[in-house]
Design a protein around this motif. Sequence first.
Motif, PDB file in Angstrom:
ATOM      1  N   SER A  88       0.843  -1.195   0.000  1.00 18.85           N
ATOM      2  CA  SER A  88       0.000   0.000   0.000  1.00 18.85           C
ATOM      3  C   SER A  88       0.874   1.240   0.000  1.00 18.85           C
ATOM      4  O   SER A  88       2.060   1.200   0.339  1.00 18.85           O
ATOM      5  CB  SER A  88      -0.887   0.014   1.251  1.00 18.85           C
ATOM      6  OG  SER A  88      -0.097   0.249   2.401  1.00 18.85           O
ATOM      7  N   ARG A  89       0.264   2.368  -0.361  1.00 22.36           N
ATOM      8  CA  ARG A  89       1.007   3.631  -0.325  1.00 22.36           C
ATOM      9  C   ARG A  89       1.441   3.961   1.087  1.00 22.36           C
ATOM     10  O   ARG A  89       2.529   4.462   1.314  1.00 22.36           O
ATOM     11  CB  ARG A  89       0.131   4.749  -0.897  1.00 22.36           C
ATOM     12  CG  ARG A  89       0.699   6.133  -0.703  1.00 22.36           C
ATOM     13  CD  ARG A  89       0.108   7.094  -1.673  1.00 22.36           C
ATOM     14  NE  ARG A  89       0.507   6.716  -3.027  1.00 22.36           N
ATOM     15  CZ  ARG A  89       1.645   7.100  -3.575  1.00 22.36           C
ATOM     16  NH1 ARG A  89       2.486   7.852  -2.919  1.00 22.36           N
ATOM     17  NH2 ARG A  89       1.960   6.716  -4.796  1.00 22.36           N
ATOM     18  N   TRP A 137      -3.679  17.910   0.787  1.00 18.67           N
ATOM     19  CA  TRP A 137      -3.412  16.483   0.582  1.00 18.67           C
ATOM     20  C   TRP A 137      -4.419  15.605   1.293  1.00 18.67           C
ATOM     21  O   TRP A 137      -4.767  15.845   2.446  1.00 18.67           O
ATOM     22  CB  TRP A 137      -2.010  16.120   1.072  1.00 18.67           C
ATOM     23  CG  TRP A 137      -0.909  16.970   0.528  1.00 18.67           C
ATOM     24  CD1 TRP A 137       0.031  17.654   1.248  1.00 18.67           C
ATOM     25  CD2 TRP A 137      -0.619  17.220  -0.850  1.00 18.67           C
ATOM     26  NE1 TRP A 137       0.873  18.313   0.406  1.00 18.67           N
ATOM     27  CE2 TRP A 137       0.510  18.076  -0.885  1.00 18.67           C
ATOM     28  CE3 TRP A 137      -1.197  16.817  -2.056  1.00 18.67           C
ATOM     29  CZ2 TRP A 137       1.058  18.524  -2.083  1.00 18.67           C
ATOM     30  CZ3 TRP A 137      -0.671  17.264  -3.251  1.00 18.67           C
ATOM     31  CH2 TRP A 137       0.458  18.102  -3.254  1.00 18.67           C
ATOM     32  N   ILE A 138      -4.867  14.573   0.601  1.00 16.61           N
ATOM     33  CA  ILE A 138      -5.622  13.500   1.239  1.00 16.61           C
ATOM     34  C   ILE A 138      -4.626  12.657   2.022  1.00 16.61           C
ATOM     35  O   ILE A 138      -3.600  12.242   1.491  1.00 16.61           O
ATOM     36  CB  ILE A 138      -6.354  12.655   0.185  1.00 16.61           C
ATOM     37  CG1 ILE A 138      -7.391  13.526  -0.543  1.00 16.61           C
ATOM     38  CG2 ILE A 138      -7.017  11.439   0.818  1.00 16.61           C
ATOM     39  CD1 ILE A 138      -8.021  12.844  -1.736  1.00 16.61           C
ATOM     40  N   GLY A 139      -4.917  12.405   3.293  1.00 19.16           N
ATOM     41  CA  GLY A 139      -3.871  11.877   4.160  1.00 19.16           C
ATOM     42  C   GLY A 139      -3.899  10.392   4.425  1.00 19.16           C
ATOM     43  O   GLY A 139      -2.939   9.860   4.977  1.00 19.16           O
ATOM     44  N   ASP A 140      -4.968   9.681   4.069  1.00 15.60           N
ATOM     45  CA  ASP A 140      -5.117   8.297   4.527  1.00 15.60           C
ATOM     46  C   ASP A 140      -5.329   7.322   3.378  1.00 15.60           C
ATOM     47  O   ASP A 140      -5.850   7.681   2.317  1.00 15.60           O
ATOM     48  CB  ASP A 140      -6.304   8.180   5.495  1.00 15.60           C
ATOM     49  CG  ASP A 140      -6.119   9.025   6.744  1.00 15.60           C
ATOM     50  OD1 ASP A 140      -4.993   9.045   7.272  1.00 15.60           O
ATOM     51  OD2 ASP A 140      -7.099   9.657   7.171  1.00 15.60           O
ATOM     52  N   GLY A 141      -4.941   6.069   3.621  1.00 17.31           N
ATOM     53  CA  GLY A 141      -5.250   4.961   2.721  1.00 17.31           C
ATOM     54  C   GLY A 141      -4.520   5.020   1.401  1.00 17.31           C
ATOM     55  O   GLY A 141      -3.481   5.668   1.261  1.00 17.31           O
ATOM     56  N   ASP A 142      -5.082   4.323   0.422  1.00 14.17           N
ATOM     57  CA  ASP A 142      -4.453   4.249  -0.888  1.00 14.17           C
ATOM     58  C   ASP A 142      -4.473   5.591  -1.622  1.00 14.17           C
ATOM     59  O   ASP A 142      -3.761   5.768  -2.604  1.00 14.17           O
ATOM     60  CB  ASP A 142      -5.147   3.204  -1.761  1.00 14.17           C
ATOM     61  CG  ASP A 142      -4.893   1.787  -1.258  1.00 14.17           C
ATOM     62  OD1 ASP A 142      -3.793   1.558  -0.712  1.00 14.17           O
ATOM     63  OD2 ASP A 142      -5.777   0.929  -1.396  1.00 14.17           O
ATOM     64  N   ALA A 169      -8.106  19.141  -0.190  1.00 15.47           N
ATOM     65  CA  ALA A 169      -8.220  17.776   0.331  1.00 15.47           C
ATOM     66  C   ALA A 169      -9.642  17.257   0.255  1.00 15.47           C
ATOM     67  O   ALA A 169      -9.862  16.044   0.177  1.00 15.47           O
ATOM     68  CB  ALA A 169      -7.718  17.730   1.775  1.00 15.47           C
ATOM     69  N   GLU A 170     -10.629  18.155   0.289  1.00 13.30           N
ATOM     70  CA  GLU A 170     -12.035  17.770   0.224  1.00 13.30           C
ATOM     71  C   GLU A 170     -12.756  18.667  -0.767  1.00 13.30           C
ATOM     72  O   GLU A 170     -12.484  19.875  -0.833  1.00 13.30           O
ATOM     73  CB  GLU A 170     -12.700  17.919   1.595  1.00 13.30           C
ATOM     74  CG  GLU A 170     -12.124  17.034   2.683  1.00 13.30           C
ATOM     75  CD  GLU A 170     -12.826  17.271   3.996  1.00 13.30           C
ATOM     76  OE1 GLU A 170     -13.706  16.448   4.364  1.00 13.30           O
ATOM     77  OE2 GLU A 170     -12.533  18.281   4.654  1.00 13.30           O
ATOM     78  N   PRO A 173      -2.037  10.305  -6.493  1.00  9.98           N
ATOM     79  CA  PRO A 173      -0.819  10.376  -5.678  1.00  9.98           C
ATOM     80  C   PRO A 173       0.420  10.359  -6.562  1.00  9.98           C
ATOM     81  O   PRO A 173       0.369  10.040  -7.756  1.00  9.98           O
ATOM     82  CB  PRO A 173      -0.899   9.109  -4.814  1.00  9.98           C
ATOM     83  CG  PRO A 173      -2.334   8.693  -4.851  1.00  9.98           C
ATOM     84  CD  PRO A 173      -2.848   9.115  -6.191  1.00  9.98           C
ATOM     85  N   GLY A 174       1.561  10.666  -5.949  1.00  9.97           N
ATOM     86  CA  GLY A 174       2.819  10.617  -6.672  1.00  9.97           C
ATOM     87  C   GLY A 174       3.183   9.200  -7.084  1.00  9.97           C
ATOM     88  O   GLY A 174       2.553   8.224  -6.681  1.00  9.97           O
TER      89      GLY A 174
END
Length: 379
Positions: free
Chosen positions: A9-10, A222-227, A329-330, A363-364
């Motif tokens: 996972s990321r 930035w979205i901070g969680d999960g994939d 992020a949202e 994501p990167g």
Amino acid sequence: MAKEASGISRRALLSSGGLAALGGALAACAPGEPAPPERVADGVQPVPPMGEHQAGISVPTAVQPHLLLGVYDLEGDTGTVLARIGESILALTSGDHPALAGIAPGDLTVTVGVGPRLVQQVAPDGPGTEPLPAYPREEIDDRHRGGDLVIQVCASDPLVPPLTLAAVLENTPGLAERWRQRAARGPSVPVRDGHSAPRNVLGFVDGIAAPVTPDELAESVWIGDGDLAGASILVVRRMEIDLPAFHRLPVAAQEGVIGRERASSAPLSGGAIDDDVNLQAKSPDGKYLIPVDAHVRRAHPRPAGVPLMLRRSYSMDDPLGLLFVSYQAELRTFTQTMERMSESDALLDFTRTTAAGVFLALPGFDAQHPLGSTIFGAS
């Protein structure tokens, strides 16, 4: 549920230090890849394409003056298409791609986002699945609303974006173009350390309030969680502006529409360009110094109850107006702001929006972890 690439996972990739070595400078290419030139003409520095986040969002901090943005429908396997786009990005930014015909890529960045239809297939309840609502003063046909894929190409050399986009499309079957737009930014005006912003076609500095520090970006962009960690929500709106009508206003009236002085960019509530607007400041006779329908009041994040959005907007000459691009992020950061603006923003009286869409800016990535693979799987 989103797929994981290569069984990792990321979040695991980041915590294990898999990107730490890469981020140790974010300047080295993967083994076996051509190294980008260290410097090009006029001191323009190359922008490494690999990392936790895609290039072209928060880097470079001095945003490139030329942009070409295209929106597409996608047919075929999403993971395969994204991986091919990522391969093209790595090759084009390396300085060793025949499509640039000997032209140095310079500070070229290519930023890719996927639309709600594709995100819903792998993460139906996740960020990036909501379409962009319709708003007043829009004249948008089906072709210019939404889309599966957005590709934003930016560079200092005006020749680089069209050559780059042509090369990406040539190497990526399965993309059908909806619309594209070229745009440009003028010289940037210093705002504060680490942040500058350009004047737009109205003559006012655009994008003064912005997240800059790592903490601000983590909170706002930035979205901070999960994939989806490292991704962001990208909103694009093409707004035509009745510039002759705006310029017929006296300068003081123009400043009232915006809420800032045109020459200095200081808020009408007082202070300097980097001072926050004081929405409560009044004149001795009790009038708000910043009019109730001024753009800076209606777009201010505090009354809307949202964080700052990161704007990467560009001015257009055909059609005349503004290509609004924001990262957050949202989606609610944009939608709640836009709802307040739609109620009574004097600037909107001079605009009509002719294209719009929302996308998940992926994501990167790097050579071992293809573009989009943490969400759509490895190709």
